[in-house]
Design a protein around this motif. Sequence first.
Motif, mmCIF file in Angstrom:
data_model
loop_
_atom_site.group_PDB
_atom_site.id
_atom_site.type_symbol
_atom_site.label_atom_id
_atom_site.label_comp_id
_atom_site.label_asym_id
_atom_site.label_seq_id
_atom_site.Cartn_x
_atom_site.Cartn_y
_atom_site.Cartn_z
ATOM 1 N N LEU A 46 28.978 -10.786 23.548
ATOM 2 C CA LEU A 46 27.720 -11.901 23.470
ATOM 3 C C LEU A 46 26.928 -11.411 22.326
ATOM 4 C CD1 LEU A 46 26.837 -14.441 24.847
ATOM 5 C CD2 LEU A 46 25.482 -12.986 26.610
ATOM 6 N N THR A 98 29.762 -16.093 20.793
ATOM 7 C CA THR A 98 30.504 -14.901 21.561
ATOM 8 C C THR A 98 31.419 -14.572 20.230
ATOM 9 O OG1 THR A 98 32.304 -16.210 22.177
ATOM 10 C CG2 THR A 98 30.155 -15.512 23.551
ATOM 11 N N THR A 129 30.844 -15.917 27.871
ATOM 12 C CA THR A 129 31.819 -14.928 27.265
ATOM 13 C C THR A 129 33.312 -15.118 28.161
ATOM 14 O OG1 THR A 129 30.791 -13.504 28.717
ATOM 15 C CG2 THR A 129 30.183 -13.577 26.530
ATOM 16 N N GLY A 168 35.046 -11.432 23.047
ATOM 17 C CA GLY A 168 34.684 -11.137 24.483
ATOM 18 C C GLY A 168 33.270 -10.507 24.573
ATOM 19 N N ASP A 177 27.805 -6.315 26.140
ATOM 20 C CA ASP A 177 28.991 -6.465 26.951
ATOM 21 C C ASP A 177 28.521 -7.031 28.057
ATOM 22 O OD1 ASP A 177 31.158 -6.463 28.095
ATOM 23 O OD2 ASP A 177 31.706 -4.581 27.839
#
Length: 218
Positions: free
Chosen positions: A110, A105, A20, A108, A12
């Motif tokens: 990675l 991605t 993202t 949302g 995240d």
Amino acid sequence: MGSGIRAELKVDADGTCPVTQAAASAGSPTFSVSRSTDPSGSGEITEEFMLEDAALDGAPEVDTELETVFTYGSKTVYRFSRPRGQSCPCDCIEQFDCPVVDVHTRDGLLYLVFHAADMAELQGVITSLREQYSSVDIQRLLRSRGDSADHDLVFVDRGHLTDRQREVLETAHRMGYFERPKGANAGDVADELGISPSTFAEHLSAAQSKLLDAILED
């Protein structure tokens, strides 16, 4: 053949990654992400990514300037440049001399694929990422054994266990509860821990469920 570990991590990036951000703006995954370093030695990184952007009106909203490179129907390739080391998960991984070989991605988040020399190097990468990002999860590990077959590795994060659950497991293991024949029964381990047998069973079941989730997750 060489040895090593192929790892896929889910990170995240918390709004710090333009890729993202673009995916979130478009409500669509990004793919075909590539990176290159300025050969002049300036340390600048150029990145490109492809986005399914049919729902967008113009370029996706990100905190850096995007250049439109190419369009394939509803898919568009975007390019941006940034300084190396600018709060980027890829740079964090590559500080360990582990080039990132795949980036994409989804939802949302990675997803990063790279090769580590051994478990110690992999642990160093994960620790470094967790010092900078709120969520880092291991999605898949493969180990090369020097032959043609890859072997699944499972990275069990003991941080998912509570202190009490870990204590219960360690005490039960030390006393031989998991051996056959048993070195201690549930009552013996519960007495050692100063808890009731039912409480021991609850902690043990919760800890085993977490470990099995990690081991058996597809």
